[in-house]
Motif scaffolding. Sequence first.
Motif, PDB file in Angstrom:
ATOM      1  N   TYR A  89       0.837  -1.196   0.000  1.00 50.80           N
ATOM      2  CA  TYR A  89       0.000   0.000   0.000  1.00 50.80           C
ATOM      3  C   TYR A  89       0.871   1.244   0.000  1.00 50.80           C
ATOM      4  O   TYR A  89       1.814   1.367   0.788  1.00 50.80           O
ATOM      5  CB  TYR A  89      -0.914   0.010   1.228  1.00 50.80           C
ATOM      6  CG  TYR A  89      -1.795   1.228   1.315  1.00 50.80           C
ATOM      7  CD1 TYR A  89      -2.866   1.402   0.442  1.00 50.80           C
ATOM      8  CD2 TYR A  89      -1.552   2.214   2.270  1.00 50.80           C
ATOM      9  CE1 TYR A  89      -3.681   2.527   0.522  1.00 50.80           C
ATOM     10  CE2 TYR A  89      -2.364   3.339   2.354  1.00 50.80           C
ATOM     11  CZ  TYR A  89      -3.424   3.493   1.484  1.00 50.80           C
ATOM     12  OH  TYR A  89      -4.223   4.607   1.546  1.00 50.80           O
ATOM     13  N   GLU A  90       0.550   2.180  -0.867  1.00 48.64           N
ATOM     14  CA  GLU A  90       1.282   3.437  -0.944  1.00 48.64           C
ATOM     15  C   GLU A  90       0.323   4.608  -0.859  1.00 48.64           C
ATOM     16  O   GLU A  90      -0.742   4.595  -1.467  1.00 48.64           O
ATOM     17  CB  GLU A  90       2.079   3.518  -2.253  1.00 48.64           C
ATOM     18  CG  GLU A  90       3.166   2.463  -2.390  1.00 48.64           C
ATOM     19  CD  GLU A  90       3.932   2.609  -3.694  1.00 48.64           C
ATOM     20  OE1 GLU A  90       3.590   3.520  -4.481  1.00 48.64           O
ATOM     21  OE2 GLU A  90       4.855   1.810  -3.926  1.00 48.64           O
ATOM     22  N   ASP A  91       0.718   5.614  -0.090  1.00 49.52           N
ATOM     23  CA  ASP A  91      -0.048   6.853   0.023  1.00 49.52           C
ATOM     24  C   ASP A  91       0.963   7.958   0.295  1.00 49.52           C
ATOM     25  O   ASP A  91       1.475   8.073   1.415  1.00 49.52           O
ATOM     26  CB  ASP A  91      -1.066   6.760   1.154  1.00 49.52           C
ATOM     27  CG  ASP A  91      -1.878   8.041   1.323  1.00 49.52           C
ATOM     28  OD1 ASP A  91      -1.600   9.019   0.600  1.00 49.52           O
ATOM     29  OD2 ASP A  91      -2.786   8.065   2.173  1.00 49.52           O
ATOM     30  N   PRO A  92       1.314   8.763  -0.706  1.00 44.87           N
ATOM     31  CA  PRO A  92       2.339   9.782  -0.525  1.00 44.87           C
ATOM     32  C   PRO A  92       2.056  10.711   0.658  1.00 44.87           C
ATOM     33  O   PRO A  92       2.990  11.172   1.319  1.00 44.87           O
ATOM     34  CB  PRO A  92       2.309  10.554  -1.855  1.00 44.87           C
ATOM     35  CG  PRO A  92       1.797   9.561  -2.843  1.00 44.87           C
ATOM     36  CD  PRO A  92       0.802   8.723  -2.093  1.00 44.87           C
ATOM     37  N   ALA A  93       0.778  10.960   0.938  1.00 42.06           N
ATOM     38  CA  ALA A  93       0.430  11.857   2.037  1.00 42.06           C
ATOM     39  C   ALA A  93       0.715  11.232   3.398  1.00 42.06           C
ATOM     40  O   ALA A  93       0.815  11.947   4.400  1.00 42.06           O
ATOM     41  CB  ALA A  93      -1.044  12.251   1.950  1.00 42.06           C
ATOM     42  N   ARG A  94       0.835   9.894   3.437  1.00 42.77           N
ATOM     43  CA  ARG A  94       1.058   9.197   4.715  1.00 42.77           C
ATOM     44  C   ARG A  94       2.367   8.419   4.689  1.00 42.77           C
ATOM     45  O   ARG A  94       2.564   7.496   5.491  1.00 42.77           O
ATOM     46  CB  ARG A  94      -0.092   8.225   4.986  1.00 42.77           C
ATOM     47  CG  ARG A  94      -1.479   8.797   4.925  1.00 42.77           C
ATOM     48  CD  ARG A  94      -1.763   9.744   6.056  1.00 42.77           C
ATOM     49  NE  ARG A  94      -1.679   9.106   7.355  1.00 42.77           N
ATOM     50  CZ  ARG A  94      -1.738   9.775   8.513  1.00 42.77           C
ATOM     51  NH1 ARG A  94      -1.840  11.092   8.504  1.00 42.77           N
ATOM     52  NH2 ARG A  94      -1.661   9.135   9.656  1.00 42.77           N
ATOM     53  N   ALA A  95       3.276   8.774   3.788  1.00 48.97           N
ATOM     54  CA  ALA A  95       4.482   7.972   3.585  1.00 48.97           C
ATOM     55  C   ALA A  95       5.289   7.795   4.873  1.00 48.97           C
ATOM     56  O   ALA A  95       5.753   6.689   5.179  1.00 48.97           O
ATOM     57  CB  ALA A  95       5.353   8.607   2.498  1.00 48.97           C
ATOM     58  N   ALA A  96       5.470   8.865   5.645  1.00 54.56           N
ATOM     59  CA  ALA A  96       6.280   8.778   6.862  1.00 54.56           C
ATOM     60  C   ALA A  96       5.628   7.872   7.892  1.00 54.56           C
ATOM     61  O   ALA A  96       6.291   7.032   8.514  1.00 54.56           O
ATOM     62  CB  ALA A  96       6.491  10.172   7.452  1.00 54.56           C
ATOM     63  N   GLU A  97       4.321   8.035   8.077  1.00 57.78           N
ATOM     64  CA  GLU A  97       3.607   7.203   9.053  1.00 57.78           C
ATOM     65  C   GLU A  97       3.610   5.735   8.638  1.00 57.78           C
ATOM     66  O   GLU A  97       3.782   4.842   9.477  1.00 57.78           O
ATOM     67  CB  GLU A  97       2.164   7.691   9.216  1.00 57.78           C
ATOM     68  CG  GLU A  97       2.027   9.055   9.876  1.00 57.78           C
ATOM     69  CD  GLU A  97       2.174  10.204   8.875  1.00 57.78           C
ATOM     70  OE1 GLU A  97       2.515   9.945   7.696  1.00 57.78           O
ATOM     71  OE2 GLU A  97       1.968  11.363   9.276  1.00 57.78           O
ATOM     72  N   LEU A  98       3.419   5.496   7.340  1.00 57.09           N
ATOM     73  CA  LEU A  98       3.401   4.118   6.851  1.00 57.09           C
ATOM     74  C   LEU A  98       4.751   3.442   7.067  1.00 57.09           C
ATOM     75  O   LEU A  98       4.818   2.293   7.513  1.00 57.09           O
ATOM     76  CB  LEU A  98       3.034   4.100   5.367  1.00 57.09           C
ATOM     77  CG  LEU A  98       1.580   4.433   5.030  1.00 57.09           C
ATOM     78  CD1 LEU A  98       1.423   4.672   3.528  1.00 57.09           C
ATOM     79  CD2 LEU A  98       0.649   3.311   5.474  1.00 57.09           C
ATOM     80  N   ALA A  99       5.834   4.138   6.746  1.00 58.81           N
ATOM     81  CA  ALA A  99       7.168   3.560   6.895  1.00 58.81           C
ATOM     82  C   ALA A  99       7.504   3.336   8.356  1.00 58.81           C
ATOM     83  O   ALA A  99       8.009   2.271   8.743  1.00 58.81           O
ATOM     84  CB  ALA A  99       8.205   4.470   6.239  1.00 58.81           C
ATOM     85  N   ASP A 100       7.220   4.323   9.206  1.00 59.44           N
ATOM     86  CA  ASP A 100       7.551   4.211  10.624  1.00 59.44           C
ATOM     87  C   ASP A 100       6.795   3.067  11.284  1.00 59.44           C
ATOM     88  O   ASP A 100       7.343   2.344  12.113  1.00 59.44           O
ATOM     89  CB  ASP A 100       7.234   5.528  11.329  1.00 59.44           C
ATOM     90  CG  ASP A 100       7.587   5.481  12.808  1.00 59.44           C
ATOM     91  OD1 ASP A 100       8.769   5.300  13.126  1.00 59.44           O
ATOM     92  OD2 ASP A 100       6.675   5.618  13.646  1.00 59.44           O
ATOM     93  N   SER A 101       5.541   2.880  10.909  1.00 56.03           N
ATOM     94  CA  SER A 101       4.718   1.868  11.563  1.00 56.03           C
ATOM     95  C   SER A 101       5.088   0.452  11.143  1.00 56.03           C
ATOM     96  O   SER A 101       4.628  -0.514  11.747  1.00 56.03           O
ATOM     97  CB  SER A 101       3.236   2.110  11.250  1.00 56.03           C
ATOM     98  OG  SER A 101       2.989   1.988   9.858  1.00 56.03           O
ATOM     99  N   LEU A 102       5.911   0.310  10.108  1.00 51.30           N
ATOM    100  CA  LEU A 102       6.338  -1.011   9.640  1.00 51.30           C
ATOM    101  C   LEU A 102       7.563  -1.528  10.371  1.00 51.30           C
ATOM    102  O   LEU A 102       7.847  -2.728  10.330  1.00 51.30           O
ATOM    103  CB  LEU A 102       6.683  -0.957   8.148  1.00 51.30           C
ATOM    104  CG  LEU A 102       5.619  -1.319   7.129  1.00 51.30           C
ATOM    105  CD1 LEU A 102       6.267  -1.391   5.752  1.00 51.30           C
ATOM    106  CD2 LEU A 102       4.937  -2.625   7.463  1.00 51.30           C
ATOM    107  N   SER A 103       8.332  -0.659  11.014  1.00 55.94           N
ATOM    108  CA  SER A 103       9.606  -1.075  11.586  1.00 55.94           C
ATOM    109  C   SER A 103       9.398  -2.140  12.654  1.00 55.94           C
ATOM    110  O   SER A 103       8.367  -2.205  13.327  1.00 55.94           O
ATOM    111  CB  SER A 103      10.339   0.129  12.202  1.00 55.94           C
ATOM    112  OG  SER A 103       9.698   0.549  13.388  1.00 55.94           O
ATOM    113  N   THR A 104      10.406  -2.984  12.801  1.00 56.39           N
ATOM    114  CA  THR A 104      10.338  -4.019  13.838  1.00 56.39           C
ATOM    115  C   THR A 104      10.137  -3.400  15.207  1.00 56.39           C
ATOM    116  O   THR A 104       9.357  -3.900  16.021  1.00 56.39           O
ATOM    117  CB  THR A 104      11.627  -4.861  13.816  1.00 56.39           C
ATOM    118  OG1 THR A 104      11.766  -5.470  12.532  1.00 56.39           O
ATOM    119  CG2 THR A 104      11.577  -5.950  14.876  1.00 56.39           C
TER     120      THR A 104
END
Length: 307
Positions: A89-104
């Motif tokens: 899933y990609e959403d440029p407006a939420r890119a930072a939140e999406l990436a951060d929430s994936l981390s171990t």
Amino acid sequence: MGKAEEFEELRPLLFSIAYRILGSVSEAEDAVQESWMRYQATTTRPASAKAFLSTVVTRVSIDVLRSARVRREEYVGPWLPEPLLTDPYEDPARAAELADSLSTAALLLLERLSPLERAVFVLREVFAFDFPAIASAVGRSEAACHQLAVRARRHMGAGRARFEADRKDREELAGRFFDAFREGDVDALTELLAADVQMIGDSGGKAPRFQPVISGAERVAGVLAVFVPLVIRGAGVVEPRQVNGQPGAILRDREGQVLSTWTLDVRDGRLQTIHTVNNPDKLSHIGPLADAWQALREATATPPPEH
């Protein structure tokens, strides 16, 4: 647009929601498939396919998480999330939140939350759902969801600062770490470790591992001093990759089959935590699996290369 087309368009979002609630690729895929079956069985067309399917996948994931928690309490050794190489899933407006929430690190923090708190946090903080939609998805009032969100943010905020680091700095340090790893330079590896570094391995009792949790730069360096020569002898190939949106690597055997994944948490220019997933049950979605025990036997039987 038919139901199948609508579902396929929404599948990346549904998987991303389920994975963050569950921390498991296989369970998230099952939750998405269950959502499709329920959508397919509906006799009336919902006003919003996104709202309907997001609600279904959230509720299925909450139910799965409740039962999974019992299994995780009985898990052999530390439990880590199943590694994810690419978020669909990609959403440029939420890119930072999406990436951060994936981390171990973030997924392990989410383990502190109750299933309802976790679902509310994911829907609100990661995917920016409004509270009426969240209330519908979790079957609670909007007021209750506000309270769940506040509690979840408090729990998450208590541990998050430890792992924050500039992405460029993380990538640069990870590159140095894996370069030194491939070259067998244990001294260079040791210089990158924080004094209180931890190395945490998830084998589930099904693969070779060192101690479940190894703490302190001296002890972690000692493990790396043992492990690196095994790789140099041909037991494995280190393939740097993004794992859960963070710098990491896939360790493969000489045939290219998967042995484990590594992820690195960075703070203040040093490695704070090294997570390794060795449990084959958590790696099958990445590719063909190696026989880790056989790879270890071959590595320990092979004499070190001459320099």
